[in-house]
Design a protein around this motif. Structure first.
Motif, PDB file in Angstrom:
ATOM      1  N   LYS A  82      -4.510   2.135  -1.927  1.00 45.05           N
ATOM      2  CA  LYS A  82      -4.811   0.776  -3.131  1.00 45.05           C
ATOM      3  C   LYS A  82      -5.866   1.501  -3.004  1.00 45.05           C
ATOM      4  N   LYS A  83      -6.758   1.921  -1.895  1.00 45.20           N
ATOM      5  CA  LYS A  83      -8.137   2.342  -2.016  1.00 45.20           C
ATOM      6  C   LYS A  83      -8.145   3.679  -1.594  1.00 45.20           C
ATOM      7  N   LYS A  84      -9.564   4.507  -1.844  1.00 40.22           N
ATOM      8  CA  LYS A  84     -10.037   5.254  -1.440  1.00 40.22           C
ATOM      9  C   LYS A  84      -9.603   5.789  -0.178  1.00 40.22           C
ATOM     10  N   ASP A  92       0.859  -1.183  -0.071  1.00 37.21           N
ATOM     11  CA  ASP A  92       0.155   0.017   0.176  1.00 37.21           C
ATOM     12  C   ASP A  92       1.055   1.247   0.291  1.00 37.21           C
ATOM     13  N   GLU A  97     -15.372  10.283  -2.001  1.00 35.36           N
ATOM     14  CA  GLU A  97     -16.237   9.033  -2.828  1.00 35.36           C
ATOM     15  C   GLU A  97     -17.601   9.240  -1.820  1.00 35.36           C
TER      16      GLU A  97
END
Length: 288
Positions: free
Chosen positions: A238-240, A219, A229
């Motif tokens: 790796k994500k929000k 990450d 979002e």
């Protein structure tokens, strides 16, 4: 009208390197800021940089007046606190710059969308009109209107020679059940998904953070922009990650997320500033 001009939902910007601005105040150094972009402002990700000293405020680039705000009502996530008296300038490449907490009596501009401003032109002096009551410090932000992104102004500006030194300490491992483990005390963990935090600096924010397992980065968070979002401000890894993920409390800031699988592992952590200065830590842990 104000909210139509001010409220901007934000998504990922694809390129930052094509743009170049100048600082809106003179003599920028590591001591020039009270708060960095991406800092914790009452549990919300800050989309601004806040200067430390009251000074004259200049246009950061050639542009046109989009709006001059003189009231103090605003309740959007994008501007979590009032800007007070503020000027919004439109530039090439669909960028706008925002200058908040100005002294209304020193404004040199009129609210005229056809009025062109040259880079370096005096806008006003910083004042006490915004949320920073009794503090005359400029609140400055840059927004990509086309891609609807809040951009870290430091990415677009001439680099200062130094930045506030970052410290990588106070490491906490947090489980999905919200159990906190001090990594200097706990060396054994149950397999599963964890978030890794470090002790937050009250002024500076890192430009990048990363987490690795056995030398492989799993990450990496970047503070070059802030996105949105489901109406929540986010940092991209790796994500929000929402502001609640980034700042679970006043003391901690997220490094990243990691899946622990059974076996012995080396957990690698790092933070870096805009100048590429890196702090790293490695921990040998056992996962059951």
């Amino acid at each position: 009208m104000k909210k139509a001009l001010v409220f901007i939902s934000i998504i990922l910007i694809t390129s930052l390197t094509a743009f170049c601005f100048d600082w809106p105040q003179n003599e920028v150094s590591k001591k020039s800021f009270n708060s960095y972009f991406g800092q914790n402002r009452g549990g919300i990700l800050s989309t601004s940089v806040i200067f430390s000293e009251p000074e004259e405020v200049m246009a950061a680039e050639d542009g046109y007046i989009t709006a001059i705000l003189t009231d103090d009502s605003d309740d959007t996530d994008f501007f979590p606190s009032t800007l007070g008296t503020a000027v919004i300038l439109a530039h090439n490449d669909d960028l706008i710059s925002v200058y908040g907490n100005l002294d209304a009596e020193t404004l040199t501009l009129k609210n005229n969308n056809e009025h062109k401003i040259d880079a370096g032109a005096i806008i006003a002096s910083s004042g006490n009109s915004g949320f920073q009551d009794n503090h005359g410090n400029l609140e400055f932000m840059i927004i990509d209107v086309k891609n609807k992104s809040a951009i870290n102004p430091i990415v677009l500006m001439p680099r200062a020679e130094e930045e506030i030194p970052l410290s990588l300490s106070g490491i906490m491992i947090v489980s999905k059940n919200n159990d906190y483990y001090d990594i200097n005390t706990y060396k054994t963990y149950t397999s599963g998904l964890y978030k890794v935090y470090f002790k937050r600096n009250p002024v500076a924010a890192p430009y990048k953070t990363s987490v690795s397992i056995n030398g492989i980065v799993v990450d990496q968070l970047s503070y070059d922009m802030i996105t949105q979002e489901n109406n929540k401000l986010c940092i991209i890894g790796k994500k929000k990650y929402t502001d609640a993920d980034i700042f679970p409390n006043e003391n901690l800031q997220l490094l990243g997320e990691v899946m622990f699988t059974p076996g012995r592992a080396t957990l690698g952590l790092s933070i870096s500033d805009m100048l590429g200065n890196v702090k790293q830590l490695n921990y040998n842990i056992l996962i059951k």
